[in-house]
Scaffold this active site. Structure first.
Site, short mmCIF file in Angstrom:
data_model
loop_
_atom_site.label_atom_id
_atom_site.label_comp_id
_atom_site.label_asym_id
_atom_site.label_seq_id
_atom_site.Cartn_x
_atom_site.Cartn_y
_atom_site.Cartn_z
N ASP A 85 -2.64 -2.21 9.55
CA ASP A 85 -2.68 -2.18 8.08
C ASP A 85 -3.15 -3.50 7.47
O ASP A 85 -3.29 -3.59 6.25
CB ASP A 85 -1.28 -1.87 7.52
CG ASP A 85 -0.84 -0.45 7.81
OD1 ASP A 85 -1.70 0.41 8.06
OD2 ASP A 85 0.38 -0.21 7.78
N PRO B 3 9.12 -4.02 -0.42
CA PRO B 3 10.30 -3.71 0.37
C PRO B 3 10.07 -3.99 1.87
O PRO B 3 9.01 -3.65 2.39
CB PRO B 3 10.52 -2.21 0.15
CG PRO B 3 9.72 -1.86 -1.06
CD PRO B 3 8.65 -2.89 -1.23
N LYS C 290 0.84 -1.21 0.00
CA LYS C 290 0.00 0.00 0.00
C LYS C 290 0.87 1.25 0.00
O LYS C 290 2.03 1.24 0.43
CB LYS C 290 -0.94 0.03 1.22
CG LYS C 290 -0.27 0.02 2.60
CD LYS C 290 0.12 1.39 3.14
CE LYS C 290 0.81 1.30 4.49
NZ LYS C 290 1.47 2.54 4.91
N MET D 32 5.45 0.23 3.41
CA MET D 32 4.48 -0.18 2.39
C MET D 32 3.68 -1.39 2.83
O MET D 32 2.99 -2.03 2.03
CB MET D 32 5.20 -0.46 1.07
CG MET D 32 5.91 0.78 0.55
SD MET D 32 6.44 0.60 -1.14
CE MET D 32 4.86 0.64 -1.98
N GLY E 32 4.41 -4.48 3.86
CA GLY E 32 4.72 -5.82 3.35
C GLY E 32 4.39 -6.90 4.38
O GLY E 32 3.83 -7.95 4.03
O1 C5P Z 1 -0.77 -1.91 14.34
P1 C5P Z 1 0.68 -2.14 14.08
O2 C5P Z 1 1.24 -3.26 14.91
O3 C5P Z 1 1.03 -2.26 12.65
O4 C5P Z 1 1.40 -0.81 14.57
C1 C5P Z 1 2.80 -0.77 14.79
C2 C5P Z 1 3.13 0.40 15.69
O5 C5P Z 1 2.89 1.63 14.97
C3 C5P Z 1 2.28 0.53 16.94
O6 C5P Z 1 2.83 -0.20 18.00
C4 C5P Z 1 2.31 2.02 17.21
O7 C5P Z 1 3.53 2.38 17.84
C5 C5P Z 1 2.35 2.62 15.83
N1 C5P Z 1 1.01 2.98 15.32
C6 C5P Z 1 0.37 4.06 15.89
N2 C5P Z 1 -0.89 4.41 15.45
C7 C5P Z 1 -1.46 3.73 14.44
C8 C5P Z 1 -0.81 2.64 13.83
C9 C5P Z 1 0.44 2.29 14.31
O8 C5P Z 1 0.88 4.70 16.81
N3 C5P Z 1 -2.66 4.09 14.02
#
Ligand code: C5P
Length: 346
Positions: A149, A107, A17, A112, A114
């Site tokens: 995501d 990547p 994405k 993005m 992945g």
């Molecule tokens: O949800 P995911 O595990 O992909 O998110 C990784 C990290 O990115 C989270 O632990 C957080 O620190 C940050 N994040 C955030 N707000 C979001 C998505 C991600 O702060 N909406």
């Protein structure tokens, strides 16, 4: 429910994405940030092949296309695809370890999604292999538990994301857009970029009630006009990503100088996404930038594309509940190109 026979395998594909818009609100009590974002799925893919484990425990194998560096992909239970399969098994009461082969075209740690695409593809592949057939809505709920995501990687196309990014509403588009992605040899950690965003904004964040940028993106997508879309691209995390990786400013400038309609940091970076006027312009832009960054780090892609879907299902010799045997098609998958990592290599 028929049980998959030895040799049965399903390969599913999920897209990368780019965020056409990324507005980030203040940090929430749970550490996440509310977002107002527009995702577009791009034609860089992750392919995940799930098959019944040959040994008592499932193995993970990772390969990469086009020189994708897979050395930083975890092969243990922290891998998002492994977590996806375990979550599906737990929620559906399905047993049996799976071997997973991740073939990465997105990547790694590039902003993005992945890893999220791996999780979405693994959910779809395991759901088809085990015959649990949960459907998009229920798979979407599991996806949201796995990461912010992952639901978008499942749905694909173009969508507005709110909440952590996991609540999606499709957006109408009338055209395919052409992109050049300049990846960076060094990854950026998403939590680190959000922390830097908090530091730079004094825990402020932007006003998610202000939908003017969203309307501009939606209008450009409806018009199918790359110049209009280029003018509307915006990423609140860009400053934080540039603060941690200052060389990205040079990449963006080089992209604009080489004819990109617009340059934007993709998600939390460090990939820089350049919007081109046409597929031919994207090819020219990529060729111009390849001299500077090397072919491995410059890719062309188009979007929107489909979300996670089954590419190939091999039933081998399926044994049904009644014990009937059913010869399926042969596995036509060719052996993957190097580089390749397998559990136990390190
Ligand atoms: O949800 P995911 O595990 O992909 O998110 C990784 C990290 O990115 C989270 O632990 C957080 O620190 C940050 N994040 C955030 N707000 C979001 C998505 C991600 O702060 N909406």
């Amino acid at each position: 429910m028929p049980s998959p026979a030895p040799g049965a395998a399903v390969t599913a594909r999920a897209p990368a994405k780019v965020n056409l818009l990324l507005q980030v609100g203040p940090r929430r009590d749970d550490g996440y940030h509310d977002l107002l974002t527009v995702f577009q799925a791009l034609s860089l893919h992750e392919d995940v092949r799930a098959s019944l484990a040959e040994g008592p425990a499932g193995r993970v194998r990772v390969t990469g296309t086009d020189g994708t560096d897979v050395s930083r992909v975890p092969l243990d239970g922290s891998n998002l695809a492994v977590r996806a399969v375990r979550l599906l098994a737990e929620r559906t009461g399905t047993g049996g370890a799976l071997d997973l082969h991740l073939h990465k075209g997105v990547p790694v740690a590039g902003g993005m999604a992945g890893g999220s695409a791996d999780a979405a593809a693994a959910l779809v592949a395991a759901d088809a292999l085990w015959g649990t057939h949960l459907g998009l809505e229920q798979l979407g709920e599991l996806a949201a538990e796995l990461g912010s995501d992952v639901p978008f990687a499942l749905h694909g196309r173009t969508a507005v994301g709110t909440g952590r990014g996991e609540r999606l509403v499709p957006v109408m588009t009338t055209a395919t857009f052409s992109w050049v992605l300049v990846t960076s040899p060094v990854g950026l950690s998403t939590p680190a970029v959000f922390r830097e965003f908090d530091r730079l904004t004094g825990d402020g964040g932007s006003d998610l009630g202000d939908v003017r940028r969203l309307r501009a993106v939606e209008t450009a997508l409806r018009a199918g006009d790359p110049a209009q879309l280029g003018a509307a691209l915006h990423n609140d995390l860009a400053e934080a990503a540039l603060s941690l990786a200052p060389h990205l400013a040079g990449t963006m400038e080089a992209g604009r100088a080489a004819g990109a309609m617009a340059a934007v940091v993709s998600g939390s970076g460090p990939t820089v996404a350049l919007l081109a006027e046409s597929p031919a312009a994207a090819a020219d832009l990529a060729a111009a930038l390849t001299d500077r960054h090397g072919a491995q780090h410059v890719r062309t892609a188009s979007g929107p594309v489909l979300g996670a879907h089954v590419l190939e299902a091999v039933r081998a010799t399926a044994v049904t509940d009644q014990g009937a045997r059913d010869a399926g098609p042969a596995d036509v998958r060719t052996s993957p190109p190097a580089p390749e990592r397998s559990e136990g290599d390190d």
